[in-house]
Design a protein around this motif. Structure first.
Motif, PDB file in Angstrom:
ATOM      1  N   LYS A   1      65.272  28.565  16.158  1.00  0.00           N
ATOM      2  CA  LYS A   1      65.185  28.021  17.429  1.00  0.00           C
ATOM      3  C   LYS A   1      63.676  28.182  17.815  1.00  0.00           C
ATOM      4  O   LYS A   1      62.923  27.393  18.484  1.00  0.00           O
ATOM      5  N   MET A   2      63.136  29.195  17.581  1.00  0.00           N
ATOM      6  CA  MET A   2      61.732  29.383  18.023  1.00  0.00           C
ATOM      7  C   MET A   2      60.652  28.439  17.514  1.00  0.00           C
ATOM      8  O   MET A   2      59.672  28.364  18.110  1.00  0.00           O
TER       9      MET A   2
ATOM     10  N   LYS B   1      71.272  38.667  20.819  1.00  0.00           N
ATOM     11  CA  LYS B   1      70.475  39.575  19.967  1.00  0.00           C
ATOM     12  C   LYS B   1      70.420  41.006  20.571  1.00  0.00           C
ATOM     13  O   LYS B   1      70.412  41.969  19.796  1.00  0.00           O
TER      14      LYS B   1
ATOM     15  N   GLU C   1      68.695  35.191  23.048  1.00  0.00           N
ATOM     16  CA  GLU C   1      68.136  36.350  23.404  1.00  0.00           C
ATOM     17  C   GLU C   1      69.099  37.364  23.790  1.00  0.00           C
ATOM     18  O   GLU C   1      68.767  38.561  23.441  1.00  0.00           O
TER      19      GLU C   1
ATOM     20  N   PHE D   1      67.654  45.179  31.424  1.00  0.00           N
ATOM     21  CA  PHE D   1      66.508  44.552  32.452  1.00  0.00           C
ATOM     22  C   PHE D   1      66.280  43.176  31.637  1.00  0.00           C
ATOM     23  O   PHE D   1      66.336  42.194  32.184  1.00  0.00           O
ATOM     24  N   SER D   2      66.343  43.240  30.292  1.00  0.00           N
ATOM     25  CA  SER D   2      66.101  41.766  29.582  1.00  0.00           C
ATOM     26  C   SER D   2      67.268  40.981  29.666  1.00  0.00           C
ATOM     27  O   SER D   2      66.950  39.920  30.258  1.00  0.00           O
TER      28      SER D   2
ATOM     29  N   VAL E   1      67.277  39.741  33.369  1.00  0.00           N
ATOM     30  CA  VAL E   1      66.211  38.423  33.646  1.00  0.00           C
ATOM     31  C   VAL E   1      66.919  37.276  32.957  1.00  0.00           C
ATOM     32  O   VAL E   1      66.530  36.210  33.599  1.00  0.00           O
ATOM     33  N   GLU E   2      67.324  37.345  31.752  1.00  0.00           N
ATOM     34  CA  GLU E   2      67.793  35.907  30.959  1.00  0.00           C
ATOM     35  C   GLU E   2      68.999  35.392  32.204  1.00  0.00           C
ATOM     36  O   GLU E   2      68.840  34.154  32.027  1.00  0.00           O
TER      37      GLU E   2
ATOM     38  N   TYR F   1      67.596  32.400  15.795  1.00  0.00           N
ATOM     39  CA  TYR F   1      66.657  32.971  16.727  1.00  0.00           C
ATOM     40  C   TYR F   1      65.366  32.472  16.152  1.00  0.00           C
ATOM     41  O   TYR F   1      64.407  31.642  16.926  1.00  0.00           O
ATOM     42  N   ARG F   2      65.211  32.591  14.934  1.00  0.00           N
ATOM     43  CA  ARG F   2      63.764  32.565  14.295  1.00  0.00           C
ATOM     44  C   ARG F   2      63.780  31.057  14.222  1.00  0.00           C
ATOM     45  O   ARG F   2      62.786  30.129  14.287  1.00  0.00           O
TER      46      ARG F   2
ATOM     47  N   LYS G   1      69.919  36.316  14.312  1.00  0.00           N
ATOM     48  CA  LYS G   1      68.381  36.775  14.238  1.00  0.00           C
ATOM     49  C   LYS G   1      68.197  35.514  13.602  1.00  0.00           C
ATOM     50  O   LYS G   1      66.890  35.119  13.538  1.00  0.00           O
TER      51      LYS G   1
ATOM     52  N   GLY H   1      63.765  26.167  29.941  1.00  0.00           N
ATOM     53  CA  GLY H   1      62.924  27.426  29.197  1.00  0.00           C
ATOM     54  C   GLY H   1      62.517  27.119  27.814  1.00  0.00           C
ATOM     55  O   GLY H   1      62.339  25.837  27.556  1.00  0.00           O
ATOM     56  N   ALA H   2      63.012  27.882  27.047  1.00  0.00           N
ATOM     57  CA  ALA H   2      62.597  27.854  25.398  1.00  0.00           C
ATOM     58  C   ALA H   2      64.194  27.385  24.702  1.00  0.00           C
ATOM     59  O   ALA H   2      64.112  27.109  23.651  1.00  0.00           O
TER      60      ALA H   2
ATOM     61  N   LEU I   1      66.043  29.421  24.506  1.00  0.00           N
ATOM     62  CA  LEU I   1      66.546  30.942  23.495  1.00  0.00           C
ATOM     63  C   LEU I   1      67.221  31.753  24.468  1.00  0.00           C
ATOM     64  O   LEU I   1      67.658  32.822  23.815  1.00  0.00           O
ATOM     65  N   GLY I   2      67.421  31.440  25.473  1.00  0.00           N
ATOM     66  CA  GLY I   2      68.114  32.416  26.412  1.00  0.00           C
ATOM     67  C   GLY I   2      69.334  33.036  26.055  1.00  0.00           C
ATOM     68  O   GLY I   2      69.408  34.411  26.051  1.00  0.00           O
TER      69      GLY I   2
END
Lengths: 184, 125
Positions: A137-138, A158, A155, A56-57, A60-61, A134-135, A131, A148-149, A151-152
């Protein structure tokens, strides 16, 4: 479409373990409707609950990427209610016995180099590197090109169990076809 | 300050903000326009920031997309600033049993916090 061709399409989908296939304009409403179906499907399957959540995740991305960035748009740039075209396939690959979420959409030639660099870099990363990226980029300010962010793809990488796969093929008319696949 | 209540939908969380300083965010978060969705909440948070009550935030999120991650990160950042300025701030991050993704996000966000009391709480079943 002729019945014979429809049969071919159906047979191909069955061979590839396709659970869901959509080709056309995506909007947030389509995402919600299909997302619901996916949740129900995984609840009824004898699968680990988290596998369904991961499918699902990633779904969505990928769909939100299409809604925001596909070169083929019905609505143009809008804050909300954008509709852009693409294709999404969710299935369970018979040989690997793994779920996959794949998508295809047009991207403008001008977006190709940046996308290619970003994804090639992701492919070289192992789990820890993903990871870590990701950290970082956040904590960054959002890129200008990003709606968006930004981060897609991180994400997706990951969440996926294998490195992401993609191709970008020139289609003429100022656009490339972007094909993308990830395994859960 | 007036309380705030935003009903949850299939793609947006339920949000409650009480004048007493209690905030709860629960459900799913993958709106089409994440900035527009959270703006009223951040406006409300600004009112609470200006008040003097202790803050308590309860997160019970089941799923959120990558755009929402950035929003949550910014929220944690603001909570930490408040804590650093001497406000009493507590955060409970709830995750469902087996949900490593949500648990790891909790751990990740909590790394921002030095002046906030943070608890990671597992919900069974």
């Amino acid at each position: 479409m002729e019945f014979a061709k429809m049969n071919e399409l159906r047979n191909l989908a069955n061979q590839e373990g396709v659970i869901f296939f959509y080709n056309g304009y995506f909007s947030q409403k389509v995402l919600l409707a299909v997302g619901d179906t996916i949740k129900l499907k995984f609840q009824s399957e004898d699968e680990d609950r988290m596998t369904g959540k991961k499918v699902f995740s990633i779904f969505v991305e990928q769909v939100q990427n299409i809604i925001r960035y596909s070169n083929d748009t019905l609505t143009g740039d809008k804050e909300e209610g954008e509709m852009r075209a693409g294709m999404v396939v969710i299935g369970k690959e018979p040989a690997r016995k793994k779920y996959y979420v794949s998508c295809a959409n047009y991207v403008s030639d001008s977006a190709v180099a940046r996308l290619k660099n970003k994804l090639e870099e992701l492919q070289t990363m192992d789990r820890d590197a993903i990871k870590k990226a990701y950290r970082e980029k956040m904590r960054e300010e959002t890129e200008e090109e990003s709606k968006g962010a930004g981060l897609g793809f991180l994400e997706i990488a990951k969440t996926a169990s294998e490195p992401i796969e993609f191709i970008l093929q020139p289609e003429g008319g100022g656009k490339h076809l972007f094909l993308f696949k990830s395994y859960i | 300050m007036e309380a705030m209540f935003v009903e949850g939908t299939e793609s947006t969380p339920e949000i409650r903000v009480e004048a007493s300083g209690t905030i709860s965010i629960s459900g799913e978060s993958f709106p089409e326009n994440v900035t527009a969705f959270y703006q009223p909440f951040f406006d409300k948070l600004a009112e609470l920031e200006a008040a003097e009550t202790p803050l308590h935030v309860d997160f019970r999120l089941i799923y959120f997309n990558s755009s929402s991650v950035k929003v949550l990160f910014n929220l944690f950042d603001r909570l930490e600033s408040l804590g650093a300025n001497g406000r009493q701030v507590t955060v409970n991050w709830h995750y469902q049993e087996d949900d490593d993704t949500i648990m790891e996000f909790g751990e990740e966000f909590s790394e921002e916090l030095e002046h906030v009391t943070f608890q990671l709480l597992e919900t069974k079943g």
